[in-house]
Design a protein around this motif. Sequence first.
Motif, PDB file in Angstrom:
ATOM      1  N   UNK A 133       0.839  -1.197   0.000  1.00  0.00           N
ATOM      2  CA  UNK A 133       0.000   0.000   0.000  1.00  0.00           C
ATOM      3  C   UNK A 133       0.876   1.250   0.000  1.00  0.00           C
ATOM      4  N   UNK A 134       0.340   2.335  -0.533  1.00  0.00           N
ATOM      5  CA  UNK A 134       1.017   3.635  -0.522  1.00  0.00           C
ATOM      6  C   UNK A 134       2.357   3.621  -1.257  1.00  0.00           C
ATOM      7  N   UNK A 135       2.419   2.866  -2.350  1.00  0.00           N
ATOM      8  CA  UNK A 135       3.641   2.809  -3.151  1.00  0.00           C
ATOM      9  C   UNK A 135       3.292   2.770  -4.626  1.00  0.00           C
ATOM     10  N   UNK A 136       3.902   3.576  -5.452  1.00  0.00           N
ATOM     11  CA  UNK A 136       4.998   4.508  -5.168  1.00  0.00           C
ATOM     12  C   UNK A 136       4.557   5.836  -4.559  1.00  0.00           C
ATOM     13  N   UNK A 190       0.928   7.796  -2.178  1.00  0.00           N
ATOM     14  CA  UNK A 190      -0.210   7.517  -1.286  1.00  0.00           C
ATOM     15  C   UNK A 190      -1.497   7.159  -2.026  1.00  0.00           C
ATOM     16  N   UNK A 191      -1.568   7.443  -3.318  1.00  0.00           N
ATOM     17  CA  UNK A 191      -2.778   7.147  -4.106  1.00  0.00           C
ATOM     18  C   UNK A 191      -2.741   5.761  -4.740  1.00  0.00           C
ATOM     19  N   UNK A 192      -1.614   5.057  -4.589  1.00  0.00           N
ATOM     20  CA  UNK A 192      -1.378   3.838  -5.353  1.00  0.00           C
ATOM     21  C   UNK A 192      -1.100   2.635  -4.460  1.00  0.00           C
ATOM     22  N   UNK A 193      -1.684   1.504  -4.833  1.00  0.00           N
ATOM     23  CA  UNK A 193      -1.350   0.207  -4.240  1.00  0.00           C
ATOM     24  C   UNK A 193      -0.544  -0.555  -5.294  1.00  0.00           C
ATOM     25  N   UNK A 194       0.498  -1.223  -4.871  1.00  0.00           N
ATOM     26  CA  UNK A 194       1.415  -1.901  -5.795  1.00  0.00           C
ATOM     27  C   UNK A 194       1.342  -3.410  -5.586  1.00  0.00           C
ATOM     28  N   UNK A 195       1.100  -4.132  -6.667  1.00  0.00           N
ATOM     29  CA  UNK A 195       1.130  -5.599  -6.615  1.00  0.00           C
ATOM     30  C   UNK A 195       2.536  -6.019  -7.018  1.00  0.00           C
ATOM     31  N   UNK A 196       3.309  -6.454  -6.040  1.00  0.00           N
ATOM     32  CA  UNK A 196       4.674  -6.881  -6.299  1.00  0.00           C
ATOM     33  C   UNK A 196       4.745  -8.277  -6.888  1.00  0.00           C
ATOM     34  N   UNK A 197       3.684  -9.056  -6.659  1.00  0.00           N
ATOM     35  CA  UNK A 197       3.675 -10.446  -7.128  1.00  0.00           C
ATOM     36  C   UNK A 197       2.256 -10.965  -7.035  1.00  0.00           C
ATOM     37  N   UNK A 198       1.848 -11.731  -8.041  1.00  0.00           N
ATOM     38  CA  UNK A 198       0.562 -12.423  -7.996  1.00  0.00           C
ATOM     39  C   UNK A 198       0.703 -13.694  -8.806  1.00  0.00           C
ATOM     40  N   UNK A 199       0.357 -14.813  -8.184  1.00  0.00           N
ATOM     41  CA  UNK A 199       0.457 -16.094  -8.876  1.00  0.00           C
ATOM     42  C   UNK A 199      -0.629 -17.029  -8.381  1.00  0.00           C
ATOM     43  N   UNK A 243     -11.067   1.867  -0.122  1.00  0.00           N
ATOM     44  CA  UNK A 243     -10.077   2.322   0.864  1.00  0.00           C
ATOM     45  C   UNK A 243      -9.462   3.663   0.482  1.00  0.00           C
ATOM     46  N   UNK A 244      -9.818   4.188  -0.707  1.00  0.00           N
ATOM     47  CA  UNK A 244      -9.337   5.503  -1.113  1.00  0.00           C
ATOM     48  C   UNK A 244      -8.201   5.498  -2.122  1.00  0.00           C
ATOM     49  N   UNK A 245      -7.775   4.331  -2.574  1.00  0.00           N
ATOM     50  CA  UNK A 245      -6.711   4.280  -3.572  1.00  0.00           C
ATOM     51  C   UNK A 245      -7.279   4.605  -4.942  1.00  0.00           C
ATOM     52  N   UNK A 246      -6.478   5.289  -5.749  1.00  0.00           N
ATOM     53  CA  UNK A 246      -6.907   5.681  -7.091  1.00  0.00           C
ATOM     54  C   UNK A 246      -6.304   4.797  -8.182  1.00  0.00           C
ATOM     55  N   UNK A 247      -5.202   4.110  -7.851  1.00  0.00           N
ATOM     56  CA  UNK A 247      -4.497   3.312  -8.848  1.00  0.00           C
ATOM     57  C   UNK A 247      -3.961   2.016  -8.241  1.00  0.00           C
ATOM     58  N   UNK A 287      18.237  -9.586 -14.587  1.00  0.00           N
ATOM     59  CA  UNK A 287      17.775 -10.845 -15.182  1.00  0.00           C
ATOM     60  C   UNK A 287      16.582 -10.701 -16.120  1.00  0.00           C
ATOM     61  N   UNK A 288      15.917  -9.534 -16.103  1.00  0.00           N
ATOM     62  CA  UNK A 288      14.773  -9.334 -16.993  1.00  0.00           C
ATOM     63  C   UNK A 288      14.451  -7.844 -17.065  1.00  0.00           C
ATOM     64  N   UNK A 289      13.616  -7.501 -18.031  1.00  0.00           N
ATOM     65  CA  UNK A 289      13.095  -6.139 -18.136  1.00  0.00           C
ATOM     66  C   UNK A 289      11.661  -6.175 -17.625  1.00  0.00           C
ATOM     67  N   UNK A 290      11.359  -5.300 -16.684  1.00  0.00           N
ATOM     68  CA  UNK A 290      10.026  -5.238 -16.086  1.00  0.00           C
ATOM     69  C   UNK A 290       9.231  -4.137 -16.782  1.00  0.00           C
ATOM     70  N   UNK A 291       8.060  -4.514 -17.300  1.00  0.00           N
ATOM     71  CA  UNK A 291       7.146  -3.580 -17.941  1.00  0.00           C
ATOM     72  C   UNK A 291       6.126  -3.152 -16.873  1.00  0.00           C
ATOM     73  N   UNK A 292       6.027  -1.855 -16.635  1.00  0.00           N
ATOM     74  CA  UNK A 292       5.153  -1.332 -15.586  1.00  0.00           C
ATOM     75  C   UNK A 292       3.761  -1.041 -16.168  1.00  0.00           C
ATOM     76  N   UNK A 293       2.754  -1.599 -15.484  1.00  0.00           N
ATOM     77  CA  UNK A 293       1.359  -1.402 -15.855  1.00  0.00           C
ATOM     78  C   UNK A 293       0.629  -0.706 -14.715  1.00  0.00           C
ATOM     79  N   UNK A 294      -0.474  -0.046 -15.055  1.00  0.00           N
ATOM     80  CA  UNK A 294      -1.274   0.628 -14.040  1.00  0.00           C
ATOM     81  C   UNK A 294      -2.739   0.566 -14.421  1.00  0.00           C
ATOM     82  N   UNK A 295      -3.570   0.535 -13.400  1.00  0.00           N
ATOM     83  CA  UNK A 295      -5.022   0.523 -13.586  1.00  0.00           C
ATOM     84  C   UNK A 295      -5.605   1.629 -12.724  1.00  0.00           C
ATOM     85  N   UNK A 296      -6.460   2.449 -13.337  1.00  0.00           N
ATOM     86  CA  UNK A 296      -7.153   3.475 -12.569  1.00  0.00           C
ATOM     87  C   UNK A 296      -8.383   2.848 -11.928  1.00  0.00           C
ATOM     88  N   UNK A 297      -8.581   3.122 -10.647  1.00  0.00           N
ATOM     89  CA  UNK A 297      -9.703   2.537  -9.921  1.00  0.00           C
ATOM     90  C   UNK A 297     -10.930   3.445  -9.971  1.00  0.00           C
TER      91      UNK A 297
END
Length: 166
Positions: free
Chosen positions: A81-84, A86-95, A120-124, A156-166
Motif C-alpha cells: 500500500x502507498x507505493x509509489x 499515497x494514491x497507489x497500491x502496488x502488486x509486487x507479485x501475484x500467482x 479504501x481511497x486508492x486511485x491506482x 535478469x529481466x526487463x520489467x514492464x510497468x502497468x497501471x489501472x485506474x480505480x
Amino acid sequence: MDIQKLTTKFEVRKLNESDIEAVYKVMQENPLYFQHCPPMATYQSILDDMKALPPRTTYDDKYYMGFFEEDCLVAVMDLILNFPNEETAFVGFFMMSKEFQGKGLGTEIIKECSGRLKEEGYQYIRLGFAKGNPQSEAFWMKNGFERTGIEDVQERCTVVVLQKEL
C-alpha cells in the motif's frame, strides 16, 4: 486494512514461514514465469520476498498474503500500500495455483481487490511483469491494466510497468 475484505470467495491471510512450502509448490507449478524472470524460486528467496520492502514503505504497508479455499492455497499476492505514492497500491507479485487457473478465479480476485482498494481511497493499482511473458501480459491487460511507458531493465529481466485506474 482488513485483508479478508479483499474477496468474498476465499479466506485471505498473511503468509509466514510456515507457509513457504505451499508457496513454493505454487511457484513450481508456474515455470513460464521463471523462464522470463529467473531464477526459479527457493525457500530462501520466498522468505526474502516475504520481508522485502520497496523504498519509503514500512511493514504496515506490506501484505504478503495467500488466498485459500479450505486449506488449499489458491493464489499468492504481495500487495504494498502507498507505493509509489499515497494514491497507489502496488502488486509486487501475484500467482495462481495451476489447479485454479483458467477458471476466471484470478480475474475475480483482482476485480474484488480493485473494488476494495478503491473503497479504501486508492486511485491506482500498479505492477510490473517480465517483458516477453505472454501469459502475464495477457492476464493483466484482460484485467484493465495499461502500459505506463515505463520499463525497468534489471539484471535478469526487463520489467514492464502497468497501471489501472480505480
